[in-house]
Write an enzyme that holds these catalytic residues in place. Sequence first.
Site, PDB file in Angstrom:
ATOM      1  N   SER A 132      40.367  52.692  33.256  1.00  0.00           N
ATOM      2  CA  SER A 132      40.624  51.254  33.167  1.00  0.00           C
ATOM      3  C   SER A 132      41.699  50.976  32.135  1.00  0.00           C
ATOM      4  O   SER A 132      41.823  51.694  31.136  1.00  0.00           O
ATOM      5  CB  SER A 132      39.330  50.556  32.742  1.00  0.00           C
ATOM      6  OG  SER A 132      39.572  49.225  32.364  1.00  0.00           O
ATOM      7  N   TYR A 160      31.938  49.783  26.615  1.00  0.00           N
ATOM      8  CA  TYR A 160      32.364  50.118  27.973  1.00  0.00           C
ATOM      9  C   TYR A 160      33.686  50.894  27.949  1.00  0.00           C
ATOM     10  O   TYR A 160      33.824  51.958  28.556  1.00  0.00           O
ATOM     11  CB  TYR A 160      32.519  48.833  28.817  1.00  0.00           C
ATOM     12  CG  TYR A 160      33.311  49.049  30.080  1.00  0.00           C
ATOM     13  CD1 TYR A 160      32.774  49.802  31.123  1.00  0.00           C
ATOM     14  CD2 TYR A 160      34.608  48.538  30.216  1.00  0.00           C
ATOM     15  CE1 TYR A 160      33.515  50.032  32.283  1.00  0.00           C
ATOM     16  CE2 TYR A 160      35.345  48.755  31.361  1.00  0.00           C
ATOM     17  CZ  TYR A 160      34.795  49.505  32.396  1.00  0.00           C
ATOM     18  OH  TYR A 160      35.535  49.736  33.527  1.00  0.00           O
ATOM     19  N   LYS A 164      34.911  54.996  29.026  1.00  0.00           N
ATOM     20  CA  LYS A 164      36.063  55.414  29.843  1.00  0.00           C
ATOM     21  C   LYS A 164      36.954  56.375  29.047  1.00  0.00           C
ATOM     22  O   LYS A 164      37.417  57.398  29.554  1.00  0.00           O
ATOM     23  CB  LYS A 164      36.888  54.189  30.281  1.00  0.00           C
ATOM     24  CG  LYS A 164      36.167  53.274  31.255  1.00  0.00           C
ATOM     25  CD  LYS A 164      35.938  53.947  32.588  1.00  0.00           C
ATOM     26  CE  LYS A 164      35.145  53.090  33.550  1.00  0.00           C
ATOM     27  NZ  LYS A 164      34.678  53.811  34.730  1.00  0.00           N
TER      28      LYS A 164
HETATM   29  P1  NAD Z   1      30.860  48.034  41.065  1.00  0.00           P
HETATM   30  O1  NAD Z   1      29.772  47.763  40.104  1.00  0.00           O
HETATM   31  O2  NAD Z   1      31.019  47.124  42.221  1.00  0.00           O
HETATM   32  O3  NAD Z   1      30.723  49.526  41.626  1.00  0.00           O
HETATM   33  C1  NAD Z   1      30.163  50.577  40.880  1.00  0.00           C
HETATM   34  C2  NAD Z   1      29.039  51.183  41.725  1.00  0.00           C
HETATM   35  O4  NAD Z   1      28.456  52.271  41.028  1.00  0.00           O
HETATM   36  C3  NAD Z   1      27.926  50.195  42.048  1.00  0.00           C
HETATM   37  O5  NAD Z   1      27.712  50.189  43.445  1.00  0.00           O
HETATM   38  C4  NAD Z   1      26.723  50.744  41.289  1.00  0.00           C
HETATM   39  O6  NAD Z   1      25.512  50.481  41.977  1.00  0.00           O
HETATM   40  C5  NAD Z   1      27.058  52.215  41.208  1.00  0.00           C
HETATM   41  N1  NAD Z   1      26.459  52.938  40.083  1.00  0.00           N
HETATM   42  C6  NAD Z   1      26.493  52.625  38.765  1.00  0.00           C
HETATM   43  N2  NAD Z   1      25.878  53.550  38.031  1.00  0.00           N
HETATM   44  C7  NAD Z   1      25.451  54.513  38.887  1.00  0.00           C
HETATM   45  C8  NAD Z   1      24.747  55.737  38.736  1.00  0.00           C
HETATM   46  N3  NAD Z   1      24.333  56.175  37.528  1.00  0.00           N
HETATM   47  N4  NAD Z   1      24.469  56.473  39.841  1.00  0.00           N
HETATM   48  C9  NAD Z   1      24.849  56.046  41.059  1.00  0.00           C
HETATM   49  N5  NAD Z   1      25.533  54.893  41.267  1.00  0.00           N
HETATM   50  C10 NAD Z   1      25.816  54.127  40.194  1.00  0.00           C
HETATM   51  O7  NAD Z   1      32.220  48.115  40.221  1.00  0.00           O
HETATM   52  P2  NAD Z   1      33.725  48.244  40.717  1.00  0.00           P
HETATM   53  O8  NAD Z   1      34.425  47.031  40.307  1.00  0.00           O
HETATM   54  O9  NAD Z   1      33.784  48.668  42.128  1.00  0.00           O
HETATM   55  O10 NAD Z   1      34.204  49.413  39.768  1.00  0.00           O
HETATM   56  C11 NAD Z   1      34.277  50.758  40.183  1.00  0.00           C
HETATM   57  C12 NAD Z   1      34.755  51.607  39.020  1.00  0.00           C
HETATM   58  O11 NAD Z   1      36.034  51.155  38.608  1.00  0.00           O
HETATM   59  C13 NAD Z   1      33.853  51.548  37.795  1.00  0.00           C
HETATM   60  O12 NAD Z   1      33.800  52.827  37.220  1.00  0.00           O
HETATM   61  C14 NAD Z   1      34.566  50.581  36.888  1.00  0.00           C
HETATM   62  O13 NAD Z   1      34.287  50.834  35.536  1.00  0.00           O
HETATM   63  C15 NAD Z   1      36.023  50.887  37.214  1.00  0.00           C
HETATM   64  N6  NAD Z   1      36.927  49.756  36.938  1.00  0.00           N
HETATM   65  C16 NAD Z   1      36.648  48.520  37.463  1.00  0.00           C
HETATM   66  C17 NAD Z   1      37.498  47.468  37.181  1.00  0.00           C
HETATM   67  C18 NAD Z   1      37.197  46.080  37.686  1.00  0.00           C
HETATM   68  O14 NAD Z   1      37.693  45.114  37.121  1.00  0.00           O
HETATM   69  N7  NAD Z   1      36.436  45.907  38.755  1.00  0.00           N
HETATM   70  C19 NAD Z   1      38.637  47.668  36.393  1.00  0.00           C
HETATM   71  C20 NAD Z   1      38.888  48.939  35.887  1.00  0.00           C
HETATM   72  C21 NAD Z   1      38.017  49.980  36.173  1.00  0.00           C
HETATM   73  C1  WQD Z   2      40.909  37.494  33.149  1.00  0.00           C
HETATM   74  C2  WQD Z   2      41.467  36.296  32.396  1.00  0.00           C
HETATM   75  C3  WQD Z   2      40.056  35.486  30.636  1.00  0.00           C
HETATM   76  C4  WQD Z   2      36.780  34.278  33.285  1.00  0.00           C
HETATM   77  C5  WQD Z   2      38.078  42.741  32.620  1.00  0.00           C
HETATM   78  C6  WQD Z   2      37.666  43.889  31.742  1.00  0.00           C
HETATM   79  C7  WQD Z   2      38.593  45.057  31.965  1.00  0.00           C
HETATM   80  C8  WQD Z   2      38.684  45.414  33.444  1.00  0.00           C
HETATM   81  C9  WQD Z   2      39.024  44.217  34.267  1.00  0.00           C
HETATM   82  C10 WQD Z   2      36.978  47.041  33.934  1.00  0.00           C
HETATM   83  C11 WQD Z   2      41.256  36.377  30.890  1.00  0.00           C
HETATM   84  C12 WQD Z   2      40.178  34.458  31.745  1.00  0.00           C
HETATM   85  C13 WQD Z   2      37.977  34.747  32.799  1.00  0.00           C
HETATM   86  C14 WQD Z   2      36.482  32.897  33.153  1.00  0.00           C
HETATM   87  C15 WQD Z   2      38.621  32.595  32.102  1.00  0.00           C
HETATM   88  N1  WQD Z   2      37.408  45.858  33.943  1.00  0.00           N
HETATM   89  N2  WQD Z   2      38.892  33.920  32.218  1.00  0.00           N
HETATM   90  N3  WQD Z   2      37.428  32.099  32.573  1.00  0.00           N
HETATM   91  O1  WQD Z   2      38.943  40.374  30.767  1.00  0.00           O
HETATM   92  O2  WQD Z   2      41.221  40.796  31.803  1.00  0.00           O
HETATM   93  O3  WQD Z   2      39.395  42.347  32.246  1.00  0.00           O
HETATM   94  O4  WQD Z   2      38.094  43.166  33.984  1.00  0.00           O
HETATM   95  O5  WQD Z   2      37.508  48.026  33.522  1.00  0.00           O
HETATM   96  O6  WQD Z   2      38.091  46.119  31.230  1.00  0.00           O
HETATM   97  O7  WQD Z   2      37.725  43.476  30.385  1.00  0.00           O
HETATM   98  O8  WQD Z   2      39.294  40.134  33.275  1.00  0.00           O
HETATM   99  O9  WQD Z   2      38.665  38.467  34.982  1.00  0.00           O
HETATM  100  O10 WQD Z   2      37.285  38.662  32.878  1.00  0.00           O
HETATM  101  O11 WQD Z   2      39.571  37.706  32.745  1.00  0.00           O
HETATM  102  O12 WQD Z   2      39.434  31.816  31.573  1.00  0.00           O
HETATM  103  O13 WQD Z   2      35.408  32.419  33.557  1.00  0.00           O
HETATM  104  O14 WQD Z   2      40.753  35.134  32.830  1.00  0.00           O
HETATM  105  O15 WQD Z   2      40.126  34.858  29.378  1.00  0.00           O
HETATM  106  O16 WQD Z   2      42.395  35.839  30.292  1.00  0.00           O
HETATM  107  P1  WQD Z   2      39.738  40.860  31.891  1.00  0.00           P
HETATM  108  P2  WQD Z   2      38.608  38.733  33.523  1.00  0.00           P
END
Ligand code: NAD
Ligand code: WQD
Length: 365
Positions: A132, A160, A164
């Site tokens: 991430s 979190y 990562k």
């Molecule tokens: P998500 O929660 O929709 O998907 C993650 C899945 O993993 C879920 O279905 C959950 O049930 C499963 N899971 C969690 N722990 C588990 C375990 N111990 N064993 C088996 N299954 C498990 O999230 P997402 O948005 O699809 O994210 C996927 C990956 O990408 C995550 O690792 C997340 O940290 C990373 N990521 C997400 C974002 C984002 O903003 N969505 C950004 C950067 C990185």
């Molecule tokens: C985006 C912008 C908020 C909600 C997060 C994680 C990051 C990655 C992606 C996993 C910001 C603003 C948000 C609301 C708002 N995930 N906001 N009102 O914080 O950039 O990133 O998700 O790896 O690690 O931190 O995403 O969608 O929460 O926020 O004003 O109700 O929207 O301040 O500027 P963020 P976000």
Amino acid sequence: NEFGSSNGKTVLVTGGAGYIGSHTVVELIENGYDCVIVDNLSNSSYESVARLEVLTKHHIPFYHADLCDHEKLETVFKENKIDSVIHFAGLKAVGESTQIPLKYYHNNILGTLVLLELMQKYDVEKFVFSSSATVYGDATRFPDMIPIPEECPLGPTNPYGNTKYTIEKILNDLYNSQTDLWKFAILRYFNPIGAHPSGLIGEDPLGIPNNLLPYMAQVAVGRREKLNIFGNDYETRDGTPIRDYIHVVDLAKGHIAALKYLDNHENKNKTGICREWNLGSGKGSTVFEVYRAFCDACGEDIPYEVTGRRAGDVLNLTAKPDRAKEELQWQTELDVEVACRDLWKWTTDNPFGYQLNGIESTFAS
Ligand code: NAD
Ligand code: WQD
């Protein structure tokens, strides 16, 4: 049938029932890979897997298992000839991770260790990891490094992000122990948004959404009263923070590009690899710009209020995506407007996500 015939390679997709994993399964099958999903459904529902089968017209073996359960996970390796692993499974809520850090460390790190141990035992060497942009922390401390290149020093600022960062370190250490063996792609996602254009799969957060787009979508369908905008006093063009929003279908395609890169590397070289790639668009949008795009997509100016800043938010997180473009031949194709349109279709087709008025849908018989 737009979904081509099998290339004979089976990809184990951990967390494949979740938001990004499910979209990636569609692209994998479209590219000829067979998929096996492992998910404990802690943040997802089986309904997404049922819909994946409808969408792809393929049977997708599903294991309801926790990655920390070594014995159960081993059956997956025994029962399938796994060629590579894409590892999405993990807990991902930044705020929650500050409240229950041990659960985050346990789930994310132990789950990854068990998975890697089994890969070692069953001679599976290709691994794509969901990292991430959060590993960069407050990258604005390096003003010369915005947009952010992969070389930017890391500095996560919450549990979190620390999981990562730690997993990236574990992968580097493991690679260094056998550099001729392991092929690791570390993908640092920026802000994934949107949904599949079919409206069949999308993001379905449990409880109050943490992220901007799902929150706006729930306001638009009347599940929440108004959007809270967390501060408009940042030093940006309109006072709201800048993020690199990326359509989830583009992001899913980035995984195919990474997997193919590892496949090619395996064929051409006698060495392993461990490398990081940013997956972002390189284009930053403010909260107000995204708000405008979403309101245009849903045809209504949803109510909002500007409240105080959210703890931990940073001014600007925008990717320098050049490395992925040069090495993976991957770049984003879909903009924020398309993502908002696709999010709106997903939301209107499924106002309660995968639940039908709170009752799980019987879409898949
Ligand atoms: P998500 O929660 O929709 O998907 C993650 C899945 O993993 C879920 O279905 C959950 O049930 C499963 N899971 C969690 N722990 C588990 C375990 N111990 N064993 C088996 N299954 C498990 O999230 P997402 O948005 O699809 O994210 C996927 C990956 O990408 C995550 O690792 C997340 O940290 C990373 N990521 C997400 C974002 C984002 O903003 N969505 C950004 C950067 C990185
Ligand atoms: C985006 C912008 C908020 C909600 C997060 C994680 C990051 C990655 C992606 C996993 C910001 C603003 C948000 C609301 C708002 N995930 N906001 N009102 O914080 O950039 O990133 O998700 O790896 O690690 O931190 O995403 O969608 O929460 O926020 O004003 O109700 O929207 O301040 O500027 P963020 P976000």
